[in-house]
Design a protein around this motif. Structure first.
Motif, PDB file in Angstrom:
ATOM      1  N   HIS A 134       1.064  -1.172  -0.134  1.00  0.00           N
ATOM      2  CA  HIS A 134      -0.050   0.016   0.083  1.00  0.00           C
ATOM      3  C   HIS A 134       0.579   1.136  -0.002  1.00  0.00           C
ATOM      4  N   ALA A 135       2.102   1.312   0.588  1.00  0.00           N
ATOM      5  CA  ALA A 135       2.954   2.379   0.539  1.00  0.00           C
ATOM      6  C   ALA A 135       3.431   2.750  -0.615  1.00  0.00           C
ATOM      7  N   GLU A 136       3.994   1.623  -1.528  1.00  0.00           N
ATOM      8  CA  GLU A 136       4.420   1.517  -2.790  1.00  0.00           C
ATOM      9  C   GLU A 136       3.310   2.392  -3.596  1.00  0.00           C
ATOM     10  N   ALA A 137       2.033   1.804  -3.468  1.00  0.00           N
ATOM     11  CA  ALA A 137       0.974   2.521  -4.236  1.00  0.00           C
ATOM     12  C   ALA A 137       0.588   3.813  -3.969  1.00  0.00           C
ATOM     13  N   ALA A 138       0.769   4.112  -2.810  1.00  0.00           N
ATOM     14  CA  ALA A 138       0.487   5.551  -2.317  1.00  0.00           C
ATOM     15  C   ALA A 138       1.382   6.724  -3.167  1.00  0.00           C
ATOM     16  N   THR A 139       2.618   6.027  -3.558  1.00  0.00           N
ATOM     17  CA  THR A 139       3.583   7.085  -4.045  1.00  0.00           C
ATOM     18  C   THR A 139       2.880   7.562  -5.614  1.00  0.00           C
ATOM     19  N   LEU A 140       2.064   6.843  -6.150  1.00  0.00           N
ATOM     20  CA  LEU A 140       1.569   7.093  -7.529  1.00  0.00           C
ATOM     21  C   LEU A 140       0.994   8.319  -7.739  1.00  0.00           C
ATOM     22  N   PRO A 141      -0.156   8.551  -7.007  1.00  0.00           N
ATOM     23  CA  PRO A 141      -1.347   9.497  -7.779  1.00  0.00           C
ATOM     24  C   PRO A 141      -0.884  11.023  -8.010  1.00  0.00           C
ATOM     25  N   CYS A 142       0.175  11.434  -7.329  1.00  0.00           N
ATOM     26  CA  CYS A 142       0.895  12.442  -7.772  1.00  0.00           C
ATOM     27  C   CYS A 142       2.263  12.504  -8.554  1.00  0.00           C
ATOM     28  N   ALA A 143       3.105  12.219  -7.389  1.00  0.00           N
ATOM     29  CA  ALA A 143       4.584  11.999  -8.047  1.00  0.00           C
ATOM     30  C   ALA A 143       4.848  11.356  -9.330  1.00  0.00           C
ATOM     31  N   GLY A 144       4.224   9.862  -9.037  1.00  0.00           N
ATOM     32  CA  GLY A 144       4.268   8.816 -10.221  1.00  0.00           C
ATOM     33  C   GLY A 144       3.619   9.129 -11.473  1.00  0.00           C
ATOM     34  N   LEU A 145       2.265   9.888 -11.300  1.00  0.00           N
ATOM     35  CA  LEU A 145       1.737  10.196 -12.483  1.00  0.00           C
ATOM     36  C   LEU A 145       2.232  11.520 -13.094  1.00  0.00           C
ATOM     37  N   THR A 146       2.583  12.259 -12.355  1.00  0.00           N
ATOM     38  CA  THR A 146       3.335  13.542 -12.873  1.00  0.00           C
ATOM     39  C   THR A 146       4.495  13.432 -13.881  1.00  0.00           C
ATOM     40  N   ALA A 147       5.423  12.351 -13.346  1.00  0.00           N
ATOM     41  CA  ALA A 147       6.454  11.911 -14.102  1.00  0.00           C
ATOM     42  C   ALA A 147       6.046  11.265 -15.259  1.00  0.00           C
ATOM     43  N   TRP A 148       4.910  10.150 -15.233  1.00  0.00           N
ATOM     44  CA  TRP A 148       4.232   9.587 -16.406  1.00  0.00           C
ATOM     45  C   TRP A 148       4.070  10.564 -17.753  1.00  0.00           C
ATOM     46  N   ARG A 149       3.099  11.550 -16.972  1.00  0.00           N
ATOM     47  CA  ARG A 149       2.614  12.161 -18.009  1.00  0.00           C
ATOM     48  C   ARG A 149       3.487  13.362 -18.631  1.00  0.00           C
ATOM     49  N   ALA A 150       4.609  13.593 -17.953  1.00  0.00           N
ATOM     50  CA  ALA A 150       5.518  14.628 -18.592  1.00  0.00           C
ATOM     51  C   ALA A 150       6.348  13.988 -19.573  1.00  0.00           C
ATOM     52  N   LEU A 151       6.468  12.704 -19.347  1.00  0.00           N
ATOM     53  CA  LEU A 151       7.568  11.998 -20.239  1.00  0.00           C
ATOM     54  C   LEU A 151       6.794  11.330 -21.223  1.00  0.00           C
ATOM     55  N   VAL A 152       5.872  10.372 -20.897  1.00  0.00           N
ATOM     56  CA  VAL A 152       5.217   9.389 -21.650  1.00  0.00           C
ATOM     57  C   VAL A 152       4.034  10.162 -22.515  1.00  0.00           C
ATOM     58  N   VAL A 153       3.085  10.619 -21.867  1.00  0.00           N
ATOM     59  CA  VAL A 153       1.885  11.247 -22.478  1.00  0.00           C
ATOM     60  C   VAL A 153       2.306  12.540 -23.061  1.00  0.00           C
ATOM     61  N   GLU A 154       2.739  13.368 -22.656  1.00  0.00           N
ATOM     62  CA  GLU A 154       3.089  14.764 -23.244  1.00  0.00           C
ATOM     63  C   GLU A 154       4.394  14.709 -23.940  1.00  0.00           C
ATOM     64  N   GLY A 155       5.353  14.076 -23.380  1.00  0.00           N
ATOM     65  CA  GLY A 155       6.711  14.017 -24.271  1.00  0.00           C
ATOM     66  C   GLY A 155       6.889  12.921 -25.108  1.00  0.00           C
ATOM     67  N   GLN A 156       5.819  11.986 -25.126  1.00  0.00           N
ATOM     68  CA  GLN A 156       6.179  10.874 -26.053  1.00  0.00           C
ATOM     69  C   GLN A 156       7.606  10.114 -26.025  1.00  0.00           C
ATOM     70  N   LEU A 157       8.112   9.840 -25.044  1.00  0.00           N
ATOM     71  CA  LEU A 157       9.343   9.434 -24.657  1.00  0.00           C
ATOM     72  C   LEU A 157       9.387   8.230 -25.493  1.00  0.00           C
ATOM     73  N   LYS A 158      10.625   7.993 -26.211  1.00  0.00           N
ATOM     74  CA  LYS A 158      11.162   6.692 -26.760  1.00  0.00           C
ATOM     75  C   LYS A 158      12.428   6.539 -26.557  1.00  0.00           C
ATOM     76  N   ALA A 159      12.780   5.097 -26.817  1.00  0.00           N
ATOM     77  CA  ALA A 159      14.031   4.810 -26.821  1.00  0.00           C
ATOM     78  C   ALA A 159      15.215   5.409 -27.547  1.00  0.00           C
ATOM     79  N   GLY A 160      16.114   5.812 -27.104  1.00  0.00           N
ATOM     80  CA  GLY A 160      17.182   6.641 -27.691  1.00  0.00           C
ATOM     81  C   GLY A 160      16.986   8.213 -26.996  1.00  0.00           C
ATOM     82  N   ASP A 161      15.907   8.691 -26.540  1.00  0.00           N
ATOM     83  CA  ASP A 161      15.819  10.215 -26.235  1.00  0.00           C
ATOM     84  C   ASP A 161      16.744  10.337 -24.892  1.00  0.00           C
ATOM     85  N   SER A 162      16.822  11.461 -24.589  1.00  0.00           N
ATOM     86  CA  SER A 162      17.743  11.860 -23.566  1.00  0.00           C
ATOM     87  C   SER A 162      16.906  12.795 -22.888  1.00  0.00           C
TER      88      SER A 162
END
Length: 335
Positions: A134-162
């Motif tokens: 439960h502690a691991e899951a609780a890290t996700l709603p703000c911090a985890g999702l912010t990183a995910w959206r920034a890189l994956v959703v909006e940044g369209q991160l792909k292999a080889g990017d910096s």
């Protein structure tokens, strides 16, 4: 039911652990969740410390994880016994953000999850990653999702990017893990050589101490062969944005996700225009983004880095620890 609330005057010394009535059984479309853990974010600290005003008696914390105890009529997505985590924006289900403020964010505009149990609409939660505590899951709603959206959703991160990641807090460490899991090159800055060593142990390809190297933006640019980085996780705000622009490549993406150096400042607009940089403000993400992130984390095997865990009635001490800015990864609270 135990809960931690803000009171007047505001401040960490005035947080109160109180007893509140049990929320009862869920109604139609609702679920009852026995909360087991929370995690701390800078936004939570700002509310608790009084920097962000909220209602007297507000229950703190935006991030909560626990077990579904009961479901109301019509709920088919969850069943008793399911492990779930909260949504930072409970009214943002999908598509464009419905509002540009924190009026519906738990622990700020509405009561949060610094308590033992809640009854909410079912869509205010998603399932947690399989096998996570439960502690691991609780890290996700703000911090985890912010990183995910920034890189994956909006940044369209792909292999080889910096990816240039500022700092080693919760969002930053998630970003480092996500970047490496997806085959990207990761660069991390910090004022602590010890933290930079830990970042290298986690796979960071290059690190810079911004305190001893105030022109770190150019240092990063040179390290990339003067091309510049594809993505920047800009956590500092006005005090670091100029260096981030220097570090970014022509046409690069800067996700502005933090204001640790203040809320106002000069923007080097000429440099930004010349490089045709995309600067985008990011505030967490939608429920759909969270569901996609959970699947992504299960597929990659990423697990969060938890620096320290406190008991719920030690929440003020947890915030004081966060205030020291010595943590690496996330600070959690367990009920």
């Amino acid at each position: 039911m135990k809960a931690v609330i803000v009171s007047r005057p505001a401040g960490l010394d005035h947080l109160q652990v109180v007893e509140r009535g049990d929320p009862g059984a869920p109604g139609a479309g609702q679920i009852r969740v026995r909360l087991a853990a929370n995690s701390l974010n800078y936004h939570d600290y700002a509310v608790a410390a009084g920097a962000i005003p909220t209602a007297n008696g507000r229950v703190l914390l935006s991030d909560g994880a626990g077990v579904v105890e009961a479901v109301g009529e019509g709920v088919t997505e969850f069943a008793a016994g399911d492990h779930v985590l909260s949504c930072f924006f409970p009214y943002w289900q999908d598509g464009v953000p419905p509002h540009g403020n924190f009026s519906h964010v738990p622990g700020d505009g509405i009561d949060g999850y610094a308590c033992e149990a809640v009854v909410t609409p079912a869509h205010w939660f998603t399932r947690a990653p399989a096998g996570w505590t439960h502690a691991e899951a609780a890290t996700l709603p703000c911090a985890g999702l912010t990183a995910w959206r920034a890189l994956v959703v909006e940044g369209q991160l792909k292999a080889g990017d910096s990816v240039l990641i500022l700092g080693t807090g919760g969002v930053a460490i998630f970003a480092l893990q996500m970047a490496k899991a997806m085959g990207a090159v990761a660069i991390v800055t910090s004022s602590s050589d010890a933290k930079l060593e830990r970042a290298r142990e986690m796979g960071a390809d290059f690190t810079v101490n911004y305190k001893t190297d105030p022109e770190w933006g150019d240092t990063v640019r040179r390290w990339t062969g003067k091309r510049g980085v594809d993505h920047v996780l800009e956590i500092g705000g006005p005090g670091t944005l100029a260096q981030s622009i220097t570090a970014a490549r022509v046409g690069g993406h800067i996700a502005l996700i933090g204001i640790l150096t203040g809320i106002k400042g000069e923007v080097p607009t000429l440099a930004m225009m010349a490089k045709q940089i995309k600067l985008q403000g990011i505030v967490v993400g939608s429920r759909r983004h969270q569901e996609e992130m959970v699947r992504g984390l299960e597929a990659t095997g990423i697990r969060p880095v938890i620096d320290k865990t406190f008991a719920l009635d030690q929440l003020a001490d947890a915030f004081r620890y966060e205030e020291q800015a010595q943590h690496f990864g996330k600070i959690c609270v367990e009920t």
